[in-house]
Write an enzyme that holds these catalytic residues in place. Structure first.
Site, PDB file in Angstrom:
ATOM      1  N   GLU A 200       0.861  -1.214  -0.115  1.00 37.41           N
ATOM      2  CA  GLU A 200      -0.130  -0.212  -0.132  1.00 37.41           C
ATOM      3  C   GLU A 200       0.810   1.217  -0.131  1.00 37.41           C
ATOM      4  OE1 GLU A 200      -3.056   0.905  -0.469  1.00 37.41           O
ATOM      5  OE2 GLU A 200      -2.946  -1.275  -1.115  1.00 37.41           O
TER       6      GLU A 200
ATOM      7  N   SER B 149      18.743  -8.449  -8.258  1.00 42.47           N
ATOM      8  CA  SER B 149      17.728  -8.420  -9.297  1.00 42.47           C
ATOM      9  C   SER B 149      17.975  -9.657 -10.455  1.00 42.47           C
ATOM     10  CB  SER B 149      17.467  -7.099  -9.944  1.00 42.47           C
ATOM     11  OG  SER B 149      17.282  -6.199  -9.229  1.00 42.47           O
TER      12      SER B 149
ATOM     13  N   HIS C  31       3.228 -10.179  -9.304  1.00 42.64           N
ATOM     14  CA  HIS C  31       4.690 -10.194  -9.284  1.00 42.64           C
ATOM     15  C   HIS C  31       5.269  -9.067  -8.593  1.00 42.64           C
ATOM     16  CE1 HIS C  31       8.927 -10.452 -10.657  1.00 42.64           C
ATOM     17  NE2 HIS C  31       8.792  -9.301 -11.077  1.00 42.64           N
ATOM     18  N   SER C  32       5.103  -7.660  -8.527  1.00 47.73           N
ATOM     19  CA  SER C  32       5.520  -6.656  -8.007  1.00 47.73           C
ATOM     20  C   SER C  32       4.480  -5.587  -7.993  1.00 47.73           C
ATOM     21  CB  SER C  32       6.836  -6.436  -8.450  1.00 47.73           C
ATOM     22  OG  SER C  32       6.827  -5.640  -9.695  1.00 47.73           O
TER      23      SER C  32
END
Lengths: 491, 365
Positions: free
Chosen positions: A168, A254, A383-384
């Site tokens: 959020e 990453s 996923h993100s």
């Protein structure tokens, strides 16, 4: 030709019956046309104790010794369908011959047999709790006492709430990026609980629960997400790229799967230092397509490295479903291809994950070998924050996994059934955690960013002259054009 | 023309910049590498023996150091790792599967645990599968972790460069790719004694380093190499031949070709200063700048293709610093922009005469 073909098939059929197992992708019939019983292919490894035994197999139950290459011959699979008639005596002599090659002895066969591309049955999945949180086998509870169970459960809830609130916060523009582990709380927490603090964790990026278990605080998580001056990473990487040397949790990067061969090197170090510890390398289903996965597992087997490879097979690599990722029976079957002992476990069953990883750890350290654990689960979240997964999968599928197959609820039922938890504690916990997370975010937000000098340090152990020069030049530029630069980075 | 000592030997800059070294060059044949002759007689070694010696010393002085790669156990395809497995055991010196990304990834993990990991890539031509691990992982390991972790103990060794018959895949000079990566160092020795000292420095340096060994010189270069444990400084270029008319910069095997050109040029009355860069990243700009301030001319030579080669970086940096001092454009005598050819190797390479022609045209600009 026909005779040869019939004889070949008959022999194949004979072999299957005597070994008791067909493993072709098609149903195999016996002489009377009834389907032969299907059993797991490619050898089974029954862990000592009732807890881990796979459904009955005619194969020798796993012994402490490593499987030798000469036993591979027993796992050959016939593809030809059953045919009746014909005798098989002619080929017995051929079967008795054994040939020596650099890889070891192999039996000679005049039957042309291709190993089927897949087994008739998928490798079964180890679970301890049913969907309603009731124990199936009554032997795990001793391993997880009240204290441990409650810590596991509360950490799973904490992880859930932390993920939700941080997600959020990104939507509100307070942090630039976030990535949840929704649906994978059991894998994160239960696997972490099965390791010790001395075990080295090399994560992909969806394992914040492992770090949480080890004691990384909500404040430390928030600091990294805000990249503030107390972020251990010094504000250099995107959110969720946590790392903590005091928690033996290597910094997230990453690129996918790069940690896998690194984990083997780290494990070799533990082995040579004679440490009673292992490395746990985590990765997702998508990672297993990368070359580094192949490199890592092959090296681990050859080096006999004490590393646990934990694969979170959550069904999705961003928008790519596993059907577009590979055509093997998930990841567990690949272990044997490298000579690595493997298990498939229900990733949404905290007790199963805990037991399997405990056992894997013991084998890895005692026997100095790699272990592959495939934990089946579902990625409930996107996923993100840069992804909207409703674009490529149905909402009701997400809802189903979120509600009916929720690992946190499932474990809660088990903990409650032991009278170690109740509704009152639940409400209290959730309120507390939520407050703490919000507070951590507020606090993290008030910190300054790291100083400009942190841009240039740590590229090398000391500052080289070119960076010294560039820093001076940049400082000059900043003086001339201060408006080009953010105010929260102290210069 | 008279030059002050400061100009000849350069000014000392801020304390972060190490002092430049100067060694008198023996007017010796190119193959010997030009080190000053020692008083005591040291044994003569070729390049692979010197490297072997360095590895023996490295493993002997640090029990948590390792050497691994394809075929290193029996001694290596170039014999650089002879005797190591027997002496230090299979846990510390071992063959790896045939997989460069695995070799480097494994090395990073080993180094991250505080060990010295010396990884061998069999030919620099095969280093590319490991490029992701080197660029995205090794180079950024310390920085991205906020210095909580590092893989400084990692050294990657690879034979590079022309060998007379290597063709596309046994001759490449890929140094330029790596010089573009902040976080790693790139080091290239020119001779056996240099190689031993530089390699020991690299192994002990707390940063991940790619060490390219000129394979042409493995057997060809022979010189006296001190037997003891010694290191040579990184990021310090060395003036191996003094001169006043033009500065030549190179590294590795190419220096011997350049030195021959310098000798020929001398016969034509041109005084050449020859600099061995030794460390390409981070490179010693100050030494090169000081030299060009003296000579006013610069020529760079490398085997790698000219376009995007490391000579371009040196040229641009020196032009930035010495523009008004320069008497002529910076010359680059390098490999052609083609894959490294077999039959055409003599045409492809930057030969002595190509360099000599460029020296003359630069001086006569």
């Amino acid at each position: 030709m026909a005779t040869w073909l019939r004889r070949t098939r008959a022999v194949a059929h004979y072999l299957r019956r005597s070994s008791g197992r067909p493993s072709s992708s098609r149903v195999v019939l016996d002489r009377q046309g009834a389907p032969l019983p299907a059993v797991p292919p490619l050898g089974s490894v029954g862990i000592g104790g009732a807890a881990g035994r796979i459904s009955p197999a005619p194969f020798p139950v796993f012994s402490a010794k490593r499987l030798e290459s000469t036993r591979a011959e027993k796992h050959l699979v016939s593809v030809h369908e059953a045919e009746d008639d014909d005798t098989v005596e002619d080929d017995d002599d051929d079967d008795a011959q054994v040939l020596d090659f650099p890889g070891g002895k192999v039996a000679f066969t005049s039957r042309m047999q291709f190993i089927a591309e897949s087994a008739e049955e998928r490798v079964p999945c180890y679970r301890v709790l049913d969907d309603y949180g009731q124990q199936i086998e009554n032997d795990c509870s001793a391993q997880v006492n009240e204290e441990l169970a409650v810590k596991m459960y509360t950490d799973m809830v904490t992880l859930q709430i932390m993920d939700a609130v941080f997600f959020e916060a990104q939507r509100q523009g307070r942090i630039s990026f976030y990535l949840t582990s929704m649906g994978e709380e059991a894998i994160n927490i239960a696997s972490a609980a099965a390791l010790t603090d001395d075990d080295v964790v090399m994560p992909q990026y969806r394992e914040q629960g492992v770090l949480l278990w080890r004691g990384f605080t909500l404040q430390e998580f928030a600091n990294q997400c805000f990249g503030n001056k107390v972020d251990y990473g010094k504000g250099r990487q995107m959110p969720i790229h946590y790392g903590s040397n005091k928690h033996n949790y290597f910094t997230v990067s990453s690129p996918i799967a790069t940690q896998i061969p690194q984990a083997v090197g780290a494990a070799h170090s533990l082995k040579m230092d004679k440490r009673s510890a292992c490395v746990a390398a985590y990765f997702g289903d998508g990672s297993t397509s990368e070359g580094d996965f192949h490199a890592g597992l092959n090296f681990a087997a050859v080096m006999e490295a004490p590393v646990i490879f934990i694969c979170r097979n959550n069904g999705w690599a961003i928008s790519t479903h596993t059907r577009e990722q590979f055509r093997s029976d998930g990841i567990v079957v690949r272990g044997q291809a490298y000579g690595i002992r493997s298990i498939r476990v229900d990733g949404n069953d905290a007790l199963a994950v805990y037991s399997a990883v405990r056992e894997a750890r013991e084998m890895a350290i005692k026997d100095q070998m790699p272990i592959l654990v495939e934990a089946l689960t579902y990625r409930v979240g996107h996923h993100s924050t840069s992804d909207d997964s409703t674009k490529y999968r149905p909402m009701d599928e997400i809802e189903y996994w979120k509600m009916s197959r929720n690992p946190v609820n499932r474990f809660r039922k088990w903990v409650e059934s032991n009278t170690w938890w109740d509704d009152k504690k639940e409400v209290e916990l959730r309120n507390n955690i939520r407050k703490q997370v919000l507070q951590a975010i507020q606090t993290a937000e008030t910190y300054e960013k790291p100083p400009l000098s942190d841009l240039f340090r740590d590229v090398y152990d000391t500052l080289p002259s070119n960076l010294h020069e560039q820093e001076s030049q940049l400082r000059e530029t900043i003086k001339r054009h201060p408006k080009d630069y953010p105010l929260d980075v102290p210069v | 023309m008279a030059t002050s000592a400061a100009q000849r030997f350069g000014r000392r800059l801020a304390s972060s910049v190490p002092r430049r070294r100067f060694s008198s060059s023996a007017a010796a044949a190119a193959a010997t590498g030009g080190s000053a002759v020692q008083r005591t007689q040291n044994p003569s070694l070729n390049l692979c023996s010197a490297i072997n010696q360095a590895l023996h010393i490295a493993l002997d002085t640090d029990p948590r150091s390792y050497v691994f790669g394809e075929d290193v156990s029996f001694g290596g395809v170039f014999r650089c790792t002879v005797g190591l497995a027997d002496r230090f055991g299979k846990g510390r010196v071992f063959n790896t599967p045939l997989c460069e990304q695995g070799i480097v990834g494994f090395g990073i993990g080993l180094a991250a645990m505080g060990n010295r990991a010396v990884a061998e890539i069999q030919f620099a031509d095969y280093i590319f599968p490991a490029f992701d691990q080197i660029v995205n992982e090794a180079a950024k390991f310390r920085y991205r972790s906020g210095n909580q972790f590092n893989c400084g103990g990692l050294t990657i060794r690879a034979p590079y460069g022309a060998v007379g018959h290597g063709g596309h895949y046994h001759s490449q000079s890929p140094e330029a790719f790596f010089c573009h990566v902040p976080g790693i160092k790139v080091v290239i020795p020119r001779s056996p004694s240099q190689a031993k000292g530089l390699l020991l420095s690299c192994i002990r340096d707390p940063n991940p380093i790619v060490f390219f060994e000129p394979k042409w010189l493995y057997r060809l270069a022979v010189e006296e190499v001190p037997e003891h444990d010694y290191t040579l400084p990184l990021s310090e270029a060395e003036v191996i031949r003094e001169g006043t008319d033009i500065t030549l910069v190179g590294w590795g095997a190419q220096l011997s070709v350049m030195e021959e050109a310098c000798l020929d040029a001398e016969n034509d009355g041109i005084s050449c200063e020859l600099i061995d860069l030794k460390t390409l990243l981070p490179w010693d700009k100050e030494t090169v700048e000081a030299s060009v301030r003296k000579t006013g001319r610069l020529l760079i030579s490398h085997e790698a293709p000219v376009t995007g080669g490391f000579g371009a970086e040196i040229s641009a940096s020196i032009v930035e610093r010495c523009f008004l001092r320069l008497q002529a454009p910076v010359a680059r005598i390098c490999g052609l922009d083609t894959p490294f050819p077999l039959v055409f190797e003599p045409f492809y390479l930057p030969t002595k005469n190509k360099i000599l022609d460029a020296i003359k045209s630069t001086v006569n600009y």
